[in-house]
Write a protein that holds these residues in place. Sequence first.
Motif, PDB file in Angstrom:
ATOM      1  N   TYR A   1       1.128   4.128  -2.996  1.00  0.00           N
ATOM      2  CA  TYR A   1       0.836   5.533  -2.705  1.00  0.00           C
ATOM      3  C   TYR A   1       2.063   6.426  -2.869  1.00  0.00           C
ATOM      4  O   TYR A   1       1.963   7.644  -2.757  1.00  0.00           O
TER       5      TYR A   1
ATOM      6  N   GLU B   1       2.343   5.860  -7.927  1.00  0.00           N
ATOM      7  CA  GLU B   1       1.182   6.562  -8.472  1.00  0.00           C
ATOM      8  C   GLU B   1       1.317   6.834  -9.966  1.00  0.00           C
ATOM      9  O   GLU B   1       0.337   7.161 -10.627  1.00  0.00           O
TER      10      GLU B   1
ATOM     11  N   GLN C   1      -6.069   5.591   1.548  1.00  0.00           N
ATOM     12  CA  GLN C   1      -6.451   6.975   1.278  1.00  0.00           C
ATOM     13  C   GLN C   1      -7.863   6.971   0.731  1.00  0.00           C
ATOM     14  O   GLN C   1      -8.241   6.093  -0.024  1.00  0.00           O
TER      15      GLN C   1
ATOM     16  N   ARG D   1       0.835  -1.202   0.000  1.00  0.00           N
ATOM     17  CA  ARG D   1       0.000   0.000   0.000  1.00  0.00           C
ATOM     18  C   ARG D   1       0.871   1.254   0.000  1.00  0.00           C
ATOM     19  O   ARG D   1       0.634   2.191  -0.761  1.00  0.00           O
TER      20      ARG D   1
END
Length: 192
Positions: A137, A142, A191, A133
Amino acid sequence: MSHLHRVLISLSILIVCLTGCSRHIDCNSVQTQANTPSEDGFTGYVVARDGNSILVVDPAYEDFGANKGESRYYPAKWFSNAPNPQIGSYVEIWTDGSPENQPYPGQARAETIAVSCPANPDGAHMSEEDAIRAGLYSSDGEQVRIPVIENVDFDKHIGTWTIRMRDAMSTTDTQDQIEVKVEDIEPVSEQE
């Protein structure tokens, strides 16, 4: 008094064991109530979420290079009806049998979801799920349109996770693998 003391100790041990067992069952449990289908489901890492839908990408690719097609195809699907699995989880999902939309990545409705327990190596503060994760992020993660998690390693000597991923939209063998380093500190929550 000695008999009561033994009973209390036995009950305490039983409670601790049951609590530990229930936690273990949570990560291997079925997330949506349904009968477990007999056929194998769709497996892979949860790499994105949109409301109650998750994007799952299988790191095992099919090689179509011999047929003059795209050389690598990574199965990927958006599954609706999936409120619980977090990004970074490794899951197996069975659908309800309704028709699936075929544009890449595919779309289907999840009926049953089994979540695998994340690896938590000795000396690590984060689980493998937490490290994935955090890698997704990160600024490098991304940039990937449809992430394929190829490998996750933890180096306890330097306290760093290495997440190797590539973009499923790039279908050639020559596409460079992205390597994201994640410092093993506090777990990263999803998020919104």
